[in-house]
Design an enzyme around this catalytic site. Structure first.
Site, PDB file in Angstrom:
ATOM      1  N   LYS A  12       0.592  -0.675   0.159  1.00 40.32           N
ATOM      2  CA  LYS A  12      -0.076  -0.072   0.348  1.00 40.32           C
ATOM      3  C   LYS A  12       1.292   1.299  -0.032  1.00 40.32           C
ATOM      4  O   LYS A  12       2.235   1.267   1.293  1.00 40.32           O
ATOM      5  CB  LYS A  12      -0.500  -0.173   1.027  1.00 40.32           C
ATOM      6  CG  LYS A  12      -2.510   0.916   0.864  1.00 40.32           C
ATOM      7  CD  LYS A  12      -3.078   0.663  -0.205  1.00 40.32           C
ATOM      8  CE  LYS A  12      -4.391   0.100   0.595  1.00 40.32           C
ATOM      9  NZ  LYS A  12      -5.494  -0.729  -0.849  1.00 40.32           N
ATOM     10  N   THR A  57      -3.809  -5.776   0.498  1.00 37.50           N
ATOM     11  CA  THR A  57      -2.685  -3.823   0.569  1.00 37.50           C
ATOM     12  C   THR A  57      -3.890  -3.357   1.915  1.00 37.50           C
ATOM     13  O   THR A  57      -2.678  -2.480   2.188  1.00 37.50           O
ATOM     14  CB  THR A  57      -2.647  -3.774  -1.289  1.00 37.50           C
ATOM     15  OG1 THR A  57      -3.586  -3.276  -0.556  1.00 37.50           O
ATOM     16  CG2 THR A  57      -1.746  -4.108  -1.883  1.00 37.50           C
ATOM     17  N   ASP A  58      -5.130  -4.052   1.282  1.00 40.64           N
ATOM     18  CA  ASP A  58      -5.602  -3.079   2.756  1.00 40.64           C
ATOM     19  C   ASP A  58      -5.549  -3.828   3.851  1.00 40.64           C
ATOM     20  O   ASP A  58      -5.359  -2.791   4.339  1.00 40.64           O
ATOM     21  CB  ASP A  58      -7.450  -3.642   2.322  1.00 40.64           C
ATOM     22  CG  ASP A  58      -8.304  -2.981   2.693  1.00 40.64           C
ATOM     23  OD1 ASP A  58      -8.207  -1.360   2.479  1.00 40.64           O
ATOM     24  OD2 ASP A  58      -9.272  -3.590   4.048  1.00 40.64           O
ATOM     25  N   PHE A 152      32.064  30.589  -8.998  1.00 46.76           N
ATOM     26  CA  PHE A 152      32.675  29.613 -10.054  1.00 46.76           C
ATOM     27  C   PHE A 152      32.893  29.682 -11.159  1.00 46.76           C
ATOM     28  O   PHE A 152      32.405  30.973 -12.318  1.00 46.76           O
ATOM     29  CB  PHE A 152      30.876  28.868 -10.304  1.00 46.76           C
ATOM     30  CG  PHE A 152      30.666  27.760 -10.662  1.00 46.76           C
ATOM     31  CD1 PHE A 152      31.269  26.305 -10.970  1.00 46.76           C
ATOM     32  CD2 PHE A 152      30.550  28.027 -12.389  1.00 46.76           C
ATOM     33  CE1 PHE A 152      31.087  25.485 -11.901  1.00 46.76           C
ATOM     34  CE2 PHE A 152      30.072  26.869 -13.529  1.00 46.76           C
ATOM     35  CZ  PHE A 152      30.891  25.855 -13.257  1.00 46.76           C
ATOM     36  N   ARG A 169      28.544  34.892  -5.508  1.00 43.23           N
ATOM     37  CA  ARG A 169      27.091  34.733  -6.022  1.00 43.23           C
ATOM     38  C   ARG A 169      26.021  34.268  -5.545  1.00 43.23           C
ATOM     39  O   ARG A 169      26.744  33.517  -3.972  1.00 43.23           O
ATOM     40  CB  ARG A 169      26.993  33.581  -7.532  1.00 43.23           C
ATOM     41  CG  ARG A 169      28.174  32.838  -7.070  1.00 43.23           C
ATOM     42  CD  ARG A 169      27.562  30.889  -8.134  1.00 43.23           C
ATOM     43  NE  ARG A 169      27.737  30.189  -7.784  1.00 43.23           N
ATOM     44  CZ  ARG A 169      27.799  29.187  -8.361  1.00 43.23           C
ATOM     45  NH1 ARG A 169      27.533  28.515  -9.289  1.00 43.23           N
ATOM     46  NH2 ARG A 169      28.226  27.980  -8.061  1.00 43.23           N
ATOM     47  N   GLN A 211      29.385  21.423  -6.292  1.00 40.97           N
ATOM     48  CA  GLN A 211      29.798  19.558  -5.558  1.00 40.97           C
ATOM     49  C   GLN A 211      30.891  20.434  -5.033  1.00 40.97           C
ATOM     50  O   GLN A 211      30.576  19.378  -4.106  1.00 40.97           O
ATOM     51  CB  GLN A 211      30.681  19.549  -7.501  1.00 40.97           C
ATOM     52  CG  GLN A 211      29.932  19.322  -8.888  1.00 40.97           C
ATOM     53  CD  GLN A 211      29.367  20.302  -9.540  1.00 40.97           C
ATOM     54  OE1 GLN A 211      29.250  21.533  -9.398  1.00 40.97           O
ATOM     55  NE2 GLN A 211      29.151  20.523 -10.488  1.00 40.97           N
ATOM     56  N   ASN A 237      20.389  22.889  -8.191  1.00 41.06           N
ATOM     57  CA  ASN A 237      21.539  24.454  -8.204  1.00 41.06           C
ATOM     58  C   ASN A 237      20.670  25.125  -8.413  1.00 41.06           C
ATOM     59  O   ASN A 237      20.147  25.622  -9.551  1.00 41.06           O
ATOM     60  CB  ASN A 237      22.983  24.594  -9.234  1.00 41.06           C
ATOM     61  CG  ASN A 237      23.909  25.982  -8.936  1.00 41.06           C
ATOM     62  OD1 ASN A 237      23.361  26.843  -7.848  1.00 41.06           O
ATOM     63  ND2 ASN A 237      24.632  26.016 -10.207  1.00 41.06           N
ATOM     64  N   HIS A 239      19.186  28.283  -9.125  1.00 41.71           N
ATOM     65  CA  HIS A 239      20.506  29.676  -9.991  1.00 41.71           C
ATOM     66  C   HIS A 239      18.930  31.450  -9.898  1.00 41.71           C
ATOM     67  O   HIS A 239      18.214  30.810  -9.733  1.00 41.71           O
ATOM     68  CB  HIS A 239      20.193  29.672 -11.281  1.00 41.71           C
ATOM     69  CG  HIS A 239      21.138  27.962 -12.230  1.00 41.71           C
ATOM     70  ND1 HIS A 239      22.227  28.047 -11.964  1.00 41.71           N
ATOM     71  CD2 HIS A 239      20.156  27.114 -13.007  1.00 41.71           C
ATOM     72  CE1 HIS A 239      22.035  26.920 -12.545  1.00 41.71           C
ATOM     73  NE2 HIS A 239      21.264  26.374 -12.842  1.00 41.71           N
TER      74      HIS A 239
HETATM   75  O1  LIG Z   1      28.264  25.269  -8.929  1.00 36.62           O
HETATM   76  C1  LIG Z   1      28.212  24.745  -9.999  1.00 36.62           C
HETATM   77  N1  LIG Z   1      28.345  23.768 -10.827  1.00 36.62           N
HETATM   78  C2  LIG Z   1      27.813  23.856 -12.038  1.00 36.62           C
HETATM   79  O2  LIG Z   1      28.859  22.842 -12.312  1.00 36.62           O
HETATM   80  C3  LIG Z   1      27.937  24.710 -12.659  1.00 36.62           C
HETATM   81  N2  LIG Z   1      27.487  25.260 -14.315  1.00 36.62           N
HETATM   82  C4  LIG Z   1      26.540  25.866 -13.814  1.00 36.62           C
HETATM   83  O3  LIG Z   1      26.343  26.230 -15.011  1.00 36.62           O
HETATM   84  N3  LIG Z   1      26.870  26.488 -12.675  1.00 36.62           N
HETATM   85  C5  LIG Z   1      27.607  25.627 -12.644  1.00 36.62           C
HETATM   86  N4  LIG Z   1      27.531  25.552 -10.742  1.00 36.62           N
END
Ligand SMILES: O=c1[nH]c(=O)c2[nH]c(=O)[nH]c2[nH]1
Length: 289
Positions: A12, A57-58, A152, A169, A211, A237, A239
């Site tokens: 369930k 499942t009930d 970045f 950023r 990363q 991410n 943005h």
């Molecule tokens: O921290 C980031 N990793 C990425 O792999 C990536 N690629 C991207 O366009 N911006 C970012 N920022």
């Protein structure tokens, strides 16, 4: 043509369970979504429609509600283990169970009133196989943002690259984390400590990429929490683009952003203890991340 029944499971999905503890005048509320899934000698129902081995499942759903009343819900991991073990030990034909629980948070307004918490969810996935078990807990939609301390640059440029390099950023994400426990664990204490490590490392780590932040967050958990064998993180991410205000004769010194909801970068990775106890079945039926 020759074929046969392959791996299968059933249960369930998404049993919505809310419990109110009225043992004092300050009520406590738990809000769970529980999914059960059983495996075993279940070929007959698929091949001939013979249901003599099928725990309906009930019935599985009813067991969730009955166990919530009888024994209560304390740690979600223990509740899931209790359910999983019940199905595996009570029915000879059932050899394995997976119990997934999401816990939705509520904030207290007063003794007996609550307001909807954040979208953040605490999760567990318990696998019982015969007398073995694995506990994979985590969280979803932990939203964090920092307004500086994130850069970045240094990435390859080709004819399709338009992204400007940046040394300052906004970095924002909604963390999904799953970690596999080993040994004896105090689940609630461990969850709070891991969550806090994820948040504080996100904030403190000067980031050259999401990363790098992901790896730092996972490493911080493994370094501080011996009960965690491995951790998987999935981090969109989110943005935030600096808006070009020059058409209006205005300067934008990293103050006005367009928060795009899609597309988003999706950064996923794991940090694994070298000497972790064998994962066994723990991950095998989870999505890769
Ligand atoms: O921290 C980031 N990793 C990425 O792999 C990536 N690629 C991207 O366009 N911006 C970012 N920022």
């Amino acid at each position: 043509m020759s074929y046969s029944l392959g791996p299968n499971q059933y249960g369930k999905a998404e049993v919505r369970l809310v419990t109110v503890s009225r043992s004092s005048s300050v009520h406590s509320l738990r809000d769970l979504t529980v999914s059960t899934s059983l495996r075993g000698s279940l070929a007959a129902t698929h091949l001939t429609g013979d249901n003599s081995d099928v725990v309906a499942t009930d019935t599985q759903k009813n067991t969730v509600y009955a166990f919530a009343k009888d024994g209560g819900v304390d740690e979600i991991e223990d509740f899931a283990l209790r359910l999983g073990r019940h199905f595996v030990t009570s029915f000879e034909q059932i050899s394995g169970a997976r119990i997934l629980i999401d816990e939705h948070s509520w904030d207290r307004i007063s003794d007996h009133a609550f307001s909807g918490g954040s979208r953040e969810v605490r999760t567990t996935a318990v696998t019982v196989s015969g007398s073995d078990h694995w506990v994979v807990s985590g969280l979803r939609d932990l939203v964090v943002l920092k307004t500086t301390g994130s850069e970045f640059h240094g990435y390859p440029k080709d004819k399709y690259t338009t992204l400007p390099e940046t040394s300052d950023r906004i970095l924002a994400t909604a963390v999904t984390a799953r970690w596999r426990y080993q040994g004896t664990v105090s689940y609630t204490e461990s969850f709070a400590a891991i969550r806090s490590l994820l948040v504080s490392t996100f904030a403190a780590k000067h980031s050259l990429s999401l990363q790098q932040t992901l790896y730092a967050m996972g490493s911080a958990v493994l370094e501080a929490r011996p009960e965690v064998a491995e951790i998987r993180l999935s981090m969109p991410n989110k943005h935030h683009f600096v808006v070009d205000l020059s058409p209006f004769g205005l300067e934008n010194n990293n103050e006005v952003f367009y928060a795009a909801d899609r597309p988003y970068g999706l950064i996923e990775g794991s940090v694994v203890r070298d000497d972790a106890e064998d994962a066994g079945l723990a991950w095998y039926s989870l999505p890769e991340f």
